[in-house]
Design a protein around this motif. Structure first.
Motif, mmCIF file in Angstrom:
data_model
loop_
_atom_site.group_PDB
_atom_site.id
_atom_site.type_symbol
_atom_site.label_atom_id
_atom_site.label_comp_id
_atom_site.label_asym_id
_atom_site.label_seq_id
_atom_site.Cartn_x
_atom_site.Cartn_y
_atom_site.Cartn_z
ATOM 1 N N LEU A 200 -4.697 0.025 -7.009
ATOM 2 C CA LEU A 200 -3.920 -1.160 -6.677
ATOM 3 C C LEU A 200 -4.842 -2.371 -6.630
ATOM 4 O O LEU A 200 -5.882 -2.329 -5.977
ATOM 5 C CB LEU A 200 -3.222 -0.998 -5.321
ATOM 6 C CG LEU A 200 -2.516 -2.237 -4.746
ATOM 7 C CD1 LEU A 200 -1.368 -2.686 -5.646
ATOM 8 C CD2 LEU A 200 -2.020 -1.972 -3.328
ATOM 9 N N CYS B 196 -7.048 4.890 1.906
ATOM 10 C CA CYS B 196 -7.565 4.342 0.647
ATOM 11 C C CYS B 196 -8.930 3.691 0.866
ATOM 12 O O CYS B 196 -9.372 3.506 2.006
ATOM 13 C CB CYS B 196 -6.586 3.308 0.074
ATOM 14 S SG CYS B 196 -4.996 4.016 -0.420
ATOM 15 N N THR C 85 0.205 3.121 -3.832
ATOM 16 C CA THR C 85 -1.077 3.841 -3.786
ATOM 17 C C THR C 85 -0.894 5.272 -3.325
ATOM 18 O O THR C 85 0.146 5.649 -2.769
ATOM 19 C CB THR C 85 -2.082 3.167 -2.832
ATOM 20 O OG1 THR C 85 -1.612 3.302 -1.479
ATOM 21 C CG2 THR C 85 -2.272 1.698 -3.157
ATOM 22 N N VAL D 36 0.838 -1.204 0.000
ATOM 23 C CA VAL D 36 0.000 0.000 0.000
ATOM 24 C C VAL D 36 0.871 1.253 0.000
ATOM 25 O O VAL D 36 0.601 2.216 -0.726
ATOM 26 C CB VAL D 36 -0.955 -0.007 1.213
ATOM 27 C CG1 VAL D 36 -1.672 1.332 1.350
ATOM 28 C CG2 VAL D 36 -1.979 -1.136 1.063
ATOM 29 N N HIS E 27 -8.556 -6.433 -3.257
ATOM 30 C CA HIS E 27 -7.856 -7.656 -2.869
ATOM 31 C C HIS E 27 -8.636 -8.857 -3.407
ATOM 32 O O HIS E 27 -9.727 -9.155 -2.930
ATOM 33 C CB HIS E 27 -7.738 -7.740 -1.344
ATOM 34 C CG HIS E 27 -6.849 -8.848 -0.877
ATOM 35 N ND1 HIS E 27 -6.676 -9.155 0.462
ATOM 36 C CD2 HIS E 27 -6.063 -9.738 -1.560
ATOM 37 C CE1 HIS E 27 -5.844 -10.170 0.569
ATOM 38 N NE2 HIS E 27 -5.478 -10.541 -0.637
ATOM 39 N N ALA F 259 -9.229 0.782 -10.127
ATOM 40 C CA ALA F 259 -8.430 0.593 -8.915
ATOM 41 C C ALA F 259 -7.006 1.104 -9.079
ATOM 42 O O ALA F 259 -6.355 0.879 -10.105
ATOM 43 C CB ALA F 259 -8.401 -0.883 -8.522
ATOM 44 N N ALA G 287 -4.916 -0.585 3.839
ATOM 45 C CA ALA G 287 -5.499 0.400 2.928
ATOM 46 C C ALA G 287 -6.258 1.475 3.706
ATOM 47 O O ALA G 287 -6.152 2.676 3.407
ATOM 48 C CB ALA G 287 -6.423 -0.288 1.930
ATOM 49 N N VAL H 41 -8.372 0.163 -3.495
ATOM 50 C CA VAL H 41 -7.474 -0.993 -3.383
ATOM 51 C C VAL H 41 -8.335 -2.247 -3.378
ATOM 52 O O VAL H 41 -9.208 -2.408 -2.517
ATOM 53 C CB VAL H 41 -6.623 -0.929 -2.099
ATOM 54 C CG1 VAL H 41 -5.790 -2.197 -1.941
ATOM 55 C CG2 VAL H 41 -5.719 0.300 -2.108
ATOM 56 N N PRO I 121 -10.863 0.321 0.452
ATOM 57 C CA PRO I 121 -10.598 -1.091 0.210
ATOM 58 C C PRO I 121 -11.817 -1.880 -0.235
ATOM 59 O O PRO I 121 -12.932 -1.678 0.248
ATOM 60 C CB PRO I 121 -10.112 -1.592 1.575
ATOM 61 C CG PRO I 121 -10.853 -0.739 2.554
ATOM 62 C CD PRO I 121 -11.047 0.606 1.886
#
Length: 269
Positions: free
Chosen positions: A116, A62, A37, A33, A45, A114, A57, A43, A64
């Motif tokens: 990430l 961020c 980012t 992260v 996953h 996104a 995150a 973010v 998530p």
């Protein structure tokens, strides 16, 4: 190639039935992260099994989104987040549960959005593309049961200038199988730029020395592991972390971010 120290803060539950694959640790999540980012970015996953990346995150400001295939793991993760984050963090948290062979529908609203995307590949997931088979042509039983690790699908969630991170490792399939070259080739096929290969050590380090001596509890757990598709326990000391970026309209404005990601990866060795 770089090395990151990524030993888990606490003992983790394996993410495959064989017991050879483990979730992204808290330290690895924080590394990713911080490297890839900016505050306010989404973010995602994929293949989530715990709360660590979501927590990292949220701490970084961020947004998530975690996609689970196990309702129980999603519930445990939410409970952990509720104990460690305030209510306003929880309001920004998006945990989803879906069929691993149909991630596209549950993530359709996040396409190309996104900053990430972190995707975990376990020993149960062969690398490949979605088949795109016509509905009139049925799948074989083996194809229907297989959870294909689809790099292209994960890449489709990354915005221009964003990053895809694939966490994988060596497997034994009648011999040692390394999925890294195939993952890199498939990522390049869909237009991603390969940035870095990071070795994430799962053993703790003492000073400048890696400490391979497991505790008595760890030794007991290793002795209880069944034969599996992963490497023998003595070889499971690291995960392979592959960093990619998505070029596009934002490439010029986000070039500093991509450079920071690459430089931080190189600076943790």
């Amino acid at each position: 190639m770089s090395v990151w120290l990524a030993a888990a803060d606490t003992e983790s539950v394996a993410t495959c039935p064989a017991g050879c694959c483990h979730p992204v640790s808290g330290r690895l999540a924080r590394h990713l992260v911080a490297a890839c980012t900016r505050p306010g970015e989404t973010v995602i996953h994929l293949g989530a099994s715990d709360h660590q990346l979501v927590s990292a995150a949220l701490t970084a400001g961020c947004l998530p989104v975690a996609v689970f295939t196990d309702v129980a793991r999603a519930g445990v993760s939410w409970s952990c987040l509720a104990r460690t984050h305030p209510d306003y963090d929880l309001e920004a948290t998006d945990l989803r549960v879906n069929d691993p062979r149909d991630e596209s529908s549950v993530l359709a609203d996040l396409a190309s959005g996104a900053g990430l995307v972190v995707a975990e590949q376990t020993c149960q997931q062969p690398v490949g593309h979605a088949t795109g088979r016509p509905e009139s042509e049925p799948e074989s039983e083996a194809e229907a049961e297989a959870e294909v690790f689809d790099v292209a699908r994960a890449a489709g969630l990354v915005k221009p200038g964003g990053h895809l991170v694939v966490v994988t490792g060596l497997h034994c399939e009648g011999g040692v199988a390394d999925p890294v070259p195939e993952i890199i080739a498939l990522a390049r096929e869909v237009g991603l730029v390969y940035l870095q290969h990071v070795i994430a050590l799962r053993h703790p380090a003492r000073g400048e020395r890696i400490d391979p001596g497991p505790s008595r509890r760890a030794l007991a757990a290793i002795e209880g592991l069944p034969e599996c598709a992963g490497m023998p326990a003595r070889a499971r000391v690291h995960s392979d972390v592959l960093l990619f970026t998505a070029p596009g309209a934002a490439e010029s404005t986000d070039s500093t971010e991509s450079t920071e990601c690459s430089e931080l990866a190189g600076g943790e060795g």
